[in-house]
Design an enzyme around this catalytic site. Structure first.
Site, mmCIF file in Angstrom:
data_model
loop_
_atom_site.group_PDB
_atom_site.id
_atom_site.type_symbol
_atom_site.label_atom_id
_atom_site.label_comp_id
_atom_site.label_asym_id
_atom_site.label_seq_id
_atom_site.Cartn_x
_atom_site.Cartn_y
_atom_site.Cartn_z
ATOM 1 C CD GLU A 105 14.075 -43.297 -106.141
ATOM 2 O OE1 GLU A 105 14.440 -43.842 -104.940
ATOM 3 O OE2 GLU A 105 14.677 -43.309 -107.086
ATOM 4 C CB SER A 119 22.510 -42.063 -114.575
ATOM 5 O OG SER A 119 21.421 -42.658 -114.564
ATOM 6 N N GLY A 152 18.427 -43.591 -112.174
ATOM 7 C CA GLY A 152 18.376 -45.008 -112.486
ATOM 8 C C GLY A 152 18.394 -45.314 -113.867
ATOM 9 C CG HIS A 170 15.175 -39.468 -103.618
ATOM 10 N ND1 HIS A 170 14.522 -40.054 -104.812
ATOM 11 C CD2 HIS A 170 16.519 -39.280 -103.722
ATOM 12 C CE1 HIS A 170 15.348 -40.490 -105.296
ATOM 13 N NE2 HIS A 170 16.642 -40.234 -105.033
ATOM 14 C CD GLU A 182 19.201 -37.224 -106.728
ATOM 15 O OE1 GLU A 182 20.205 -37.858 -106.741
ATOM 16 O OE2 GLU A 182 18.282 -37.538 -106.236
ATOM 17 C CG ASN A 207 19.562 -42.671 -101.961
ATOM 18 O OD1 ASN A 207 19.220 -43.231 -101.223
ATOM 19 N ND2 ASN A 207 18.795 -41.946 -102.939
ATOM 20 C CE LYS A 233 17.988 -44.422 -105.596
ATOM 21 N NZ LYS A 233 17.568 -44.096 -106.858
#
Ligand code: PGA
Length: 251
Positions: free
Chosen positions: A100, A210, A176, A98, A170, A11, A13
């Protein structure tokens, strides 16, 4: 013994211009091709990179995909990209839901459900993300939260549609942060995800958050986990290659 094929999806991003994407593929594709005998390897890239990636991966077994789509086939939806448009470029996959997008762009389980159906209808594999926040994690609400996301996002699908999915567990607190879930916890949560939405035994369910070269081995040691969705450790082609090797159990 599972017959599910492992999958490792990058991904990217909001990183990499088309020239940078081309450079990445130049460094990545030939080494990755050998690994594709044992796993699906997917690059999920910004929309603007898709055509470049499609061109650079011509005749390569490495697959590619997008990071979002809209559920309508076409119409007056300024700024949106449909599942059919992704398919026309050769996308095999598309990330949906996702965290985000849920956090910054108002994605809901309801919109996830519509996007998943739109993608399946044109033959693009959804990579559906679920996961709990740190507050939910600390309050012991992980399973409740994740089950709700899976049931509301995927509960409407038929058996064969569910089997075609990739689901990515996730935990938001792990994305992250450098603080991955433990292999045992991730395996336990993913085992329970498999029992949701009418049964996800045949779907591939991966871990994300991560995932690094150092911890990727839990993809091959934990029976419920079929691979990974990888953010920062996918941005460097050499690092991502090492991670996929580690995830497949190579030294
Ligand atoms: P990370 O991101 O690997 O950088 O934690 C994973 C993701 O957001 O999919």
């Amino acid at each position: 013994m599972s017959v599910r094929r492992p999958i490792f999806a990058a991904n990217w991003k909001m990183y990499k211009t088309p020239p940078q994407a081309r450079e990445y593929v130049r460094a990545f594709a030939s080494s990755a091709a050998g690994l594709c005998e044992r796993a699906d390897i997917v690059l999920c890239v910004p929309f603007i990179d898709l055509e470049t990636i499609a061109d650079a991966l011509t005749a390569s077994p490495v697959a590619f995909g997008a990071q979002d789509c809209y559920w309508q086939a076409e119409g007056a939806f300024t700024g949106e990209i449909s599942a059919a448009m992704l398919k026309s470029l050769g996308c095999g996959y598309c990330i949906v839901g996702h965290s985000e997008r849920r956090q910054h762009f108002g994605e809901t389980d309801e919109s996830v459900a519509k996007k998943v159906s739109a993608l399946l209808a044109v033959g693009v594999t959804p990579i559906v993300c679920v996961g709990e926040s740190l507050e939910e994690h600390n309050a012991g609400l992980t399973l409740q939260r994740v089950m709700q996301q899976v049931n509301d996002g995927l509960g409407h699908l038929e058996d064969d549609e569910r089997a075609a999915l990739v689901v990515a567990y996730e935990p938001i607190w792990a994305i992250g942060t450098g603080m991955a879930d433990t292999p045992e916890n991730a395996n336990r949560t993913i085992s329970l995800i498999r029992q949701s939405a009418g049964g996800l035994d045949d779907a591939r369910v991966v871990y994300g958050g991560s995932m690094k070269v150092e911890n990727a081995a839990f993809c091959c040691t934990q029976p419920a986990i079929d691979g990974g969705l990888i953010g920062s450790a996918s941005l460097d082609p050499a690092v991502f290659l090492s991670l996929v090797k580690a995830g497949l159990g190579d030294a």
